[in-house]
Design a protein around this motif. Structure first.
Motif, PDB file in Angstrom:
ATOM      1  N   SER A  63     -17.686  37.793   9.337  1.00 30.26           N
ATOM      2  CA  SER A  63     -17.013  36.336   9.429  1.00 30.26           C
ATOM      3  C   SER A  63     -17.004  35.863   7.761  1.00 30.26           C
ATOM      4  CB  SER A  63     -17.994  35.551   9.995  1.00 30.26           C
ATOM      5  OG  SER A  63     -18.121  35.721  11.436  1.00 30.26           O
ATOM      6  N   LEU A  64     -16.024  35.038   7.697  1.00 27.93           N
ATOM      7  CA  LEU A  64     -15.612  34.608   6.242  1.00 27.93           C
ATOM      8  C   LEU A  64     -16.413  32.991   6.474  1.00 27.93           C
ATOM      9  CD1 LEU A  64     -14.579  34.891   3.508  1.00 27.93           C
ATOM     10  CD2 LEU A  64     -12.660  33.827   4.265  1.00 27.93           C
ATOM     11  N   VAL A  65     -17.297  32.700   5.760  1.00 28.24           N
ATOM     12  CA  VAL A  65     -17.902  31.093   6.073  1.00 28.24           C
ATOM     13  C   VAL A  65     -17.535  30.532   4.942  1.00 28.24           C
ATOM     14  CG1 VAL A  65     -19.988  29.709   6.139  1.00 28.24           C
ATOM     15  CG2 VAL A  65     -20.186  32.280   6.975  1.00 28.24           C
ATOM     16  N   VAL A  66     -16.848  29.119   5.189  1.00 28.96           N
ATOM     17  CA  VAL A  66     -16.171  28.564   4.286  1.00 28.96           C
ATOM     18  C   VAL A  66     -16.764  27.207   3.832  1.00 28.96           C
ATOM     19  CG1 VAL A  66     -13.834  27.431   3.724  1.00 28.96           C
ATOM     20  CG2 VAL A  66     -13.863  29.327   5.304  1.00 28.96           C
ATOM     21  N   PHE A  67     -16.767  26.782   2.745  1.00 28.86           N
ATOM     22  CA  PHE A  67     -17.691  25.638   2.103  1.00 28.86           C
ATOM     23  C   PHE A  67     -16.604  24.760   1.458  1.00 28.86           C
ATOM     24  CE2 PHE A  67     -20.161  29.590   2.479  1.00 28.86           C
ATOM     25  CZ  PHE A  67     -21.306  28.888   2.981  1.00 28.86           C
ATOM     26  N   ARG A  68     -17.057  23.463   1.512  1.00 27.41           N
ATOM     27  CA  ARG A  68     -16.535  22.266   0.705  1.00 27.41           C
ATOM     28  C   ARG A  68     -17.048  22.364  -1.053  1.00 27.41           C
ATOM     29  NH1 ARG A  68     -17.312  17.038   4.146  1.00 27.41           N
ATOM     30  NH2 ARG A  68     -18.983  16.852   2.808  1.00 27.41           N
ATOM     31  N   GLY A  69     -16.636  21.485  -1.473  1.00 19.25           N
ATOM     32  CA  GLY A  69     -16.921  21.431  -3.128  1.00 19.25           C
ATOM     33  C   GLY A  69     -18.614  21.113  -3.152  1.00 19.25           C
ATOM     34  N   ASP A  70     -18.951  20.470  -1.975  1.00 24.91           N
ATOM     35  CA  ASP A  70     -20.505  19.850  -2.168  1.00 24.91           C
ATOM     36  C   ASP A  70     -21.538  21.043  -1.684  1.00 24.91           C
ATOM     37  OD1 ASP A  70     -19.909  19.658   0.558  1.00 24.91           O
ATOM     38  OD2 ASP A  70     -20.117  17.426   0.505  1.00 24.91           O
ATOM     39  N   GLY A  71     -20.853  22.030  -1.192  1.00 19.23           N
ATOM     40  CA  GLY A  71     -21.661  23.155  -0.490  1.00 19.23           C
ATOM     41  C   GLY A  71     -21.749  23.129   0.925  1.00 19.23           C
ATOM     42  N   ASP A  72     -21.437  22.004   1.558  1.00 17.63           N
ATOM     43  CA  ASP A  72     -21.448  22.002   2.953  1.00 17.63           C
ATOM     44  C   ASP A  72     -20.471  23.077   3.588  1.00 17.63           C
ATOM     45  OD1 ASP A  72     -23.406  19.884   2.790  1.00 17.63           O
ATOM     46  OD2 ASP A  72     -22.027  18.446   3.364  1.00 17.63           O
ATOM     47  N   LYS A  73     -21.179  23.587   4.660  1.00 15.31           N
ATOM     48  CA  LYS A  73     -20.167  24.665   5.425  1.00 15.31           C
ATOM     49  C   LYS A  73     -19.102  23.674   6.253  1.00 15.31           C
ATOM     50  CE  LYS A  73     -20.781  27.762   9.282  1.00 15.31           C
ATOM     51  NZ  LYS A  73     -21.692  28.438  10.431  1.00 15.31           N
ATOM     52  N   ILE A  74     -17.891  24.192   6.270  1.00 18.12           N
ATOM     53  CA  ILE A  74     -17.037  23.400   7.135  1.00 18.12           C
ATOM     54  C   ILE A  74     -16.355  24.157   8.222  1.00 18.12           C
ATOM     55  CG2 ILE A  74     -16.540  21.656   5.176  1.00 18.12           C
ATOM     56  CD1 ILE A  74     -14.015  23.400   4.441  1.00 18.12           C
ATOM     57  N   GLY A  75     -16.643  25.565   8.018  1.00 20.68           N
ATOM     58  CA  GLY A  75     -15.991  26.425   9.120  1.00 20.68           C
ATOM     59  C   GLY A  75     -16.266  27.569   9.072  1.00 20.68           C
ATOM     60  N   THR A  76     -15.985  28.555  10.037  1.00 16.85           N
ATOM     61  CA  THR A  76     -16.190  30.086   9.907  1.00 16.85           C
ATOM     62  C   THR A  76     -14.862  30.887  10.753  1.00 16.85           C
ATOM     63  OG1 THR A  76     -18.425  29.831  10.211  1.00 16.85           O
ATOM     64  CG2 THR A  76     -17.580  32.042  10.809  1.00 16.85           C
ATOM     65  N   LEU A  77     -14.371  31.828   9.749  1.00 20.49           N
ATOM     66  CA  LEU A  77     -13.338  32.526  10.372  1.00 20.49           C
ATOM     67  C   LEU A  77     -13.672  33.999  10.545  1.00 20.49           C
ATOM     68  CD1 LEU A  77     -10.465  31.419   7.863  1.00 20.49           C
ATOM     69  CD2 LEU A  77     -10.776  30.652  10.338  1.00 20.49           C
ATOM     70  N   SER A  78     -13.386  34.526  11.911  1.00 18.22           N
ATOM     71  CA  SER A  78     -13.886  35.823  12.091  1.00 18.22           C
ATOM     72  C   SER A  78     -12.740  36.859  11.454  1.00 18.22           C
ATOM     73  CB  SER A  78     -13.905  36.150  13.453  1.00 18.22           C
ATOM     74  OG  SER A  78     -14.640  35.218  14.174  1.00 18.22           O
ATOM     75  N   ARG A  79     -13.139  37.933  10.917  1.00 15.62           N
ATOM     76  CA  ARG A  79     -12.250  39.136  10.585  1.00 15.62           C
ATOM     77  C   ARG A  79     -11.278  39.449  11.546  1.00 15.62           C
ATOM     78  NH1 ARG A  79     -12.317  41.867   5.552  1.00 15.62           N
ATOM     79  NH2 ARG A  79     -14.278  41.383   5.368  1.00 15.62           N
ATOM     80  N   ARG A  80     -10.153  39.629  11.239  1.00 18.91           N
ATOM     81  CA  ARG A  80      -9.084  40.196  12.275  1.00 18.91           C
ATOM     82  C   ARG A  80      -8.813  41.733  12.007  1.00 18.91           C
ATOM     83  NH1 ARG A  80      -3.942  37.882  10.825  1.00 18.91           N
ATOM     84  NH2 ARG A  80      -4.774  36.281   9.397  1.00 18.91           N
TER      85      ARG A  80
END
Length: 121
Positions: free
Chosen positions: A104-121
């Motif tokens: 998975s690719l875990v995505v973060f905002r500038g403040d470090g908060d996690k905003i979402g996750t994308l699975s590898r295709r």
């Protein structure tokens, strides 16, 4: 001449090596690759090995350049269309950094908060 003990040891070693090689080949630690589901209303992202990226937040196309550093990806400035799509919560356009965790690719905002996750295709 092989004894039962030698044969068992050789078999155990082969099982361990097979298990380890399976772990090493599953997925890649690099953010470069394709992430998310390619489906209307769903975010997806392709990160190239040179750091350029393109994708969609599920509604709006986005494209830009970033930087890969080990398992981490830092989004640089990017262009995005900003239209409203009913029933879609666009979050990928808020991305500042991302990190590979397993497949998975875990995505973060500038403040470090996690905003979402994308699975590898």
């Amino acid at each position: 001449m092989l004894t039962h003990r030698t044969l068992r040891s050789a078999l155990a070693a082969a099982v361990v090596l097979a298990a380890l090689s399976g772990c090493a080949s599953s997925g890649s630690a690099s953010p470069a690759g394709d992430w998310g589901v390619v489906k209307a209303g769903q975010p997806s992202l392709t990160i190239e090995s040179d750091g350029s990226f393109h994708g969609t937040d599920g509604c709006n196309a986005l494209k830009g350049d970033g930087k890969i550093s080990g398992q981490k990806f830092t989004f640089g400035p990017f262009a995005s269309i900003m239209k409203v799509c009913e029933g879609v919560t666009p979050w990928l356009n808020l991305a500042v950094t991302a990190k590979v965790e397993g497949d998975s690719l875990v995505v973060f905002r500038g403040d470090g908060d996690k905003i979402g996750t994308l699975s590898r295709r």
